[in-house]
Design a protein around this motif. Sequence first.
Motif, PDB file in Angstrom:
ATOM      1  N   SER A   1       0.839  -1.192   0.000  1.00 33.29           N
ATOM      2  CA  SER A   1       0.000   0.000   0.000  1.00 33.29           C
ATOM      3  C   SER A   1       0.877   1.245   0.000  1.00 33.29           C
ATOM      4  O   SER A   1       1.933   1.279   0.654  1.00 33.29           O
ATOM      5  CB  SER A   1      -0.917   0.022   1.229  1.00 33.29           C
ATOM      6  OG  SER A   1      -1.827  -1.056   1.203  1.00 33.29           O
ATOM      7  N   VAL A   2       0.457   2.271  -0.754  1.00 27.74           N
ATOM      8  CA  VAL A   2       1.163   3.552  -0.806  1.00 27.74           C
ATOM      9  C   VAL A   2       0.124   4.653  -0.643  1.00 27.74           C
ATOM     10  O   VAL A   2      -1.082   4.437  -0.809  1.00 27.74           O
ATOM     11  CB  VAL A   2       1.928   3.731  -2.135  1.00 27.74           C
ATOM     12  CG1 VAL A   2       3.027   2.696  -2.260  1.00 27.74           C
ATOM     13  CG2 VAL A   2       0.974   3.645  -3.319  1.00 27.74           C
ATOM     14  N   VAL A   3       0.587   5.846  -0.326  1.00 23.50           N
ATOM     15  CA  VAL A   3      -0.336   6.968  -0.142  1.00 23.50           C
ATOM     16  C   VAL A   3      -1.037   7.267  -1.455  1.00 23.50           C
ATOM     17  O   VAL A   3      -0.489   7.045  -2.541  1.00 23.50           O
ATOM     18  CB  VAL A   3       0.414   8.214   0.375  1.00 23.50           C
ATOM     19  CG1 VAL A   3       0.990   7.969   1.748  1.00 23.50           C
ATOM     20  CG2 VAL A   3       1.508   8.617  -0.598  1.00 23.50           C
TER      21      VAL A   3
ATOM     22  N   LEU B   1      -3.455   3.690  -1.706  1.00 22.98           N
ATOM     23  CA  LEU B   1      -3.642   2.883  -2.906  1.00 22.98           C
ATOM     24  C   LEU B   1      -3.124   1.473  -2.632  1.00 22.98           C
ATOM     25  O   LEU B   1      -2.023   1.308  -2.097  1.00 22.98           O
ATOM     26  CB  LEU B   1      -2.892   3.491  -4.095  1.00 22.98           C
ATOM     27  CG  LEU B   1      -3.275   4.923  -4.496  1.00 22.98           C
ATOM     28  CD1 LEU B   1      -2.400   5.375  -5.675  1.00 22.98           C
ATOM     29  CD2 LEU B   1      -4.740   5.008  -4.867  1.00 22.98           C
ATOM     30  N   LYS B   2      -3.896   0.468  -2.998  1.00 20.80           N
ATOM     31  CA  LYS B   2      -3.529  -0.923  -2.708  1.00 20.80           C
ATOM     32  C   LYS B   2      -3.084  -1.625  -3.989  1.00 20.80           C
ATOM     33  O   LYS B   2      -3.776  -1.593  -5.007  1.00 20.80           O
ATOM     34  CB  LYS B   2      -4.708  -1.667  -2.084  1.00 20.80           C
ATOM     35  CG  LYS B   2      -5.165  -1.090  -0.758  1.00 20.80           C
ATOM     36  CD  LYS B   2      -6.223  -1.959  -0.105  1.00 20.80           C
ATOM     37  CE  LYS B   2      -7.492  -2.014  -0.941  1.00 20.80           C
ATOM     38  NZ  LYS B   2      -8.558  -2.812  -0.288  1.00 20.80           N
TER      39      LYS B   2
ATOM     40  N   ILE C   1      11.628  -4.026  -2.305  1.00 20.13           N
ATOM     41  CA  ILE C   1      10.563  -3.070  -2.586  1.00 20.13           C
ATOM     42  C   ILE C   1      10.789  -1.781  -1.796  1.00 20.13           C
ATOM     43  O   ILE C   1      10.645  -0.670  -2.325  1.00 20.13           O
ATOM     44  CB  ILE C   1       9.190  -3.682  -2.248  1.00 20.13           C
ATOM     45  CG1 ILE C   1       8.847  -4.796  -3.252  1.00 20.13           C
ATOM     46  CG2 ILE C   1       8.099  -2.618  -2.260  1.00 20.13           C
ATOM     47  CD1 ILE C   1       7.621  -5.605  -2.871  1.00 20.13           C
ATOM     48  N   GLU C   2      11.155  -1.934  -0.523  1.00 15.23           N
ATOM     49  CA  GLU C   2      11.408  -0.749   0.298  1.00 15.23           C
ATOM     50  C   GLU C   2      12.536   0.089  -0.294  1.00 15.23           C
ATOM     51  O   GLU C   2      12.463   1.330  -0.334  1.00 15.23           O
ATOM     52  CB  GLU C   2      11.750  -1.198   1.722  1.00 15.23           C
ATOM     53  CG  GLU C   2      11.811  -0.072   2.748  1.00 15.23           C
ATOM     54  CD  GLU C   2      13.180   0.589   2.825  1.00 15.23           C
ATOM     55  OE1 GLU C   2      13.259   1.754   3.249  1.00 15.23           O
ATOM     56  OE2 GLU C   2      14.172  -0.076   2.445  1.00 15.23           O
ATOM     57  N   SER C   3      13.581  -0.575  -0.808  1.00  9.00           N
ATOM     58  CA  SER C   3      14.702   0.150  -1.424  1.00  9.00           C
ATOM     59  C   SER C   3      14.267   0.861  -2.701  1.00  9.00           C
ATOM     60  O   SER C   3      14.630   2.024  -2.932  1.00  9.00           O
ATOM     61  CB  SER C   3      15.837  -0.833  -1.713  1.00  9.00           C
ATOM     62  OG  SER C   3      16.897  -0.189  -2.394  1.00  9.00           O
TER      63      SER C   3
ATOM     64  N   ARG D   1      12.610   6.160  -5.372  1.00  2.81           N
ATOM     65  CA  ARG D   1      11.633   6.908  -6.178  1.00  2.81           C
ATOM     66  C   ARG D   1      10.776   7.847  -5.329  1.00  2.81           C
ATOM     67  O   ARG D   1       9.767   8.372  -5.803  1.00  2.81           O
ATOM     68  CB  ARG D   1      10.730   5.926  -6.937  1.00  2.81           C
ATOM     69  CG  ARG D   1      11.475   5.129  -8.001  1.00  2.81           C
ATOM     70  CD  ARG D   1      10.631   3.985  -8.521  1.00  2.81           C
ATOM     71  NE  ARG D   1      11.259   3.292  -9.632  1.00  2.81           N
ATOM     72  CZ  ARG D   1      12.210   2.379  -9.511  1.00  2.81           C
ATOM     73  NH1 ARG D   1      12.648   2.048  -8.299  1.00  2.81           N
ATOM     74  NH2 ARG D   1      12.727   1.789 -10.575  1.00  2.81           N
ATOM     75  N   ASP D   2      11.168   8.020  -4.077  1.00  2.00           N
ATOM     76  CA  ASP D   2      10.452   8.925  -3.161  1.00  2.00           C
ATOM     77  C   ASP D   2       8.982   8.551  -3.025  1.00  2.00           C
ATOM     78  O   ASP D   2       8.100   9.414  -2.940  1.00  2.00           O
ATOM     79  CB  ASP D   2      10.567  10.379  -3.646  1.00  2.00           C
ATOM     80  CG  ASP D   2      12.002  10.886  -3.629  1.00  2.00           C
ATOM     81  OD1 ASP D   2      12.749  10.453  -2.742  1.00  2.00           O
ATOM     82  OD2 ASP D   2      12.358  11.684  -4.514  1.00  2.00           O
ATOM     83  N   LEU D   3       8.696   7.258  -2.993  1.00  2.00           N
ATOM     84  CA  LEU D   3       7.326   6.785  -2.782  1.00  2.00           C
ATOM     85  C   LEU D   3       7.093   6.594  -1.295  1.00  2.00           C
ATOM     86  O   LEU D   3       7.941   6.046  -0.587  1.00  2.00           O
ATOM     87  CB  LEU D   3       7.087   5.469  -3.528  1.00  2.00           C
ATOM     88  CG  LEU D   3       7.070   5.562  -5.053  1.00  2.00           C
ATOM     89  CD1 LEU D   3       7.052   4.171  -5.672  1.00  2.00           C
ATOM     90  CD2 LEU D   3       5.863   6.364  -5.527  1.00  2.00           C
ATOM     91  N   ASP D   4       5.946   7.035  -0.840  1.00  2.00           N
ATOM     92  CA  ASP D   4       5.624   7.010   0.592  1.00  2.00           C
ATOM     93  C   ASP D   4       4.592   5.924   0.865  1.00  2.00           C
ATOM     94  O   ASP D   4       3.571   5.846   0.189  1.00  2.00           O
ATOM     95  CB  ASP D   4       5.080   8.372   1.029  1.00  2.00           C
ATOM     96  CG  ASP D   4       4.993   8.488   2.550  1.00  2.00           C
ATOM     97  OD1 ASP D   4       5.396   7.532   3.240  1.00  2.00           O
ATOM     98  OD2 ASP D   4       4.524   9.534   3.027  1.00  2.00           O
TER      99      ASP D   4
END
Length: 490
Positions: A206-208, A250-251, A275-277, A282-285
């Motif tokens: 999930s991401v913002v 977003l899922k 995935i975390e890396s 890419r500055d994804l939160d």
Amino acid sequence: MAAVMELQELFNGILVQDLSEELSGFFATNLFTFGGKQFSIGSMVEILIQVVIVLVISNLTKQILKQRVFPGFGINVGTRESLSTIVSYVVTIIGFFIVIETTGINLSSLTVFAGAIGIGFGIGLQNITSNFISGITLLFEQPVKVGDYIEVDQMAGIVEEISIRCTTIRTINGVYVIVPNSRFLDNSVVNWSYREPECRLVIPVSVVDESDSLTVMEALLAAPRQEPRVLTSPSPEVYFKGLDVENSMLKFELLVWIERPIEMDSIKSALYFLIESEFRDRDLDTKAAPNDITLNDLPTIVQLFQKTEPQNGSTAPVLQSEKPISGWLLRDLLRKVSYFQHCSDVELRQVIEKGYRRKLSAGEVIARENDPGDSFYLILSGAVEVVVESIDRQVAVRRAGEFIGEMSLLLGTPRSATLRTIEDTILFVVDHSNLQSLLSSHGELADQIAEELSQRQETLKSLGVTVMEATKEETQFDVIRKRIRSIFDL
């Protein structure tokens, strides 16, 4: 002296004779009568020895079949274990009947007794009888075999042994668990090794909700390419599962295939690290924004204002310095290629799903001459030299926006040249199976590749490298385009 020795020998003989008579009398002592036959201590010892011999023969038969006979027929480990166990049980049963026959027991007189014993087993030993029948079923039907990785009763492990009453499972923590055979028939069992060992893992992420979905997909597809235990075919996929309205997230789901289910937890952990890396790059939160602003959030608020603080009295926000090209998003790099520069985000998403980005330093070999062609490369940045090592000559230098490695992959021939980077390079890599899907959805791309390939054929022909010959009725381009459409069923 001689008389004394004769007396001693006579005395010893009498003792031995008395002892022998006592032992004979002891072993001849009747214990009970069964099946019309009287049983003494001696006959029971004889029966016990015969039973031990039967068990030894049964065990030896199982080991010989499992270790020497069945391996020669190419039978897998689980089937060998089941067949050898069944044969050993058959040998044991036959041996017991032979022992009973040799004792002289009248089997017909045991019918009533056997019926009574059967009723007793049915009433008092229901669980044992159920496990016994379940064990026979498991050995014959083989839904679970030795060596399989299974899940039963929320417990996962490898089947070590299947006996007539229970099954031994070794968990991933090295603990041996004895499971009654009836559990495998009464409950649902997940057999990860049944038929094909490959299985698919689902990684929820999930991401913002302010995140760019295409960037998220690129990051999720880049992660499994770095994990060697993830299969490249079938290739990883990303599913957009919708919006979590309550948390403003977003899922997504990352779907990958592996061939060692027992390592699924380890592979999941490795994928989450990757995935975390990728998200960080890419500055994804992945953290939901707070619903309420409190005094504890003051440092965060200050940082947000500092990022947009105007300089020299200007009202424009401060812009971050442009990233180096190695940090660009894949869609931005693809748009620098002439063919993809007018593609929409939806079309680029379909392209990104078919391949992955690969970064190389100067001097790295991408592919060797005469190697089988398994990948198609699109240069996104940098430069690659094409060298025919058989004649020790550089025939071309390919730069951003050009294709390389397509000739052997599209024509089904070994690579005609070696590909080596001459500066830091970023490639978009597509394997054979995904290239077919890509060309099916982008027919014009196939024609563009065919045109480029026909020009390169002329160059290789001048160097003496074997190429496809055109006929009088068709040009080199027509021949190559027809070959491409035939290979990929376009």
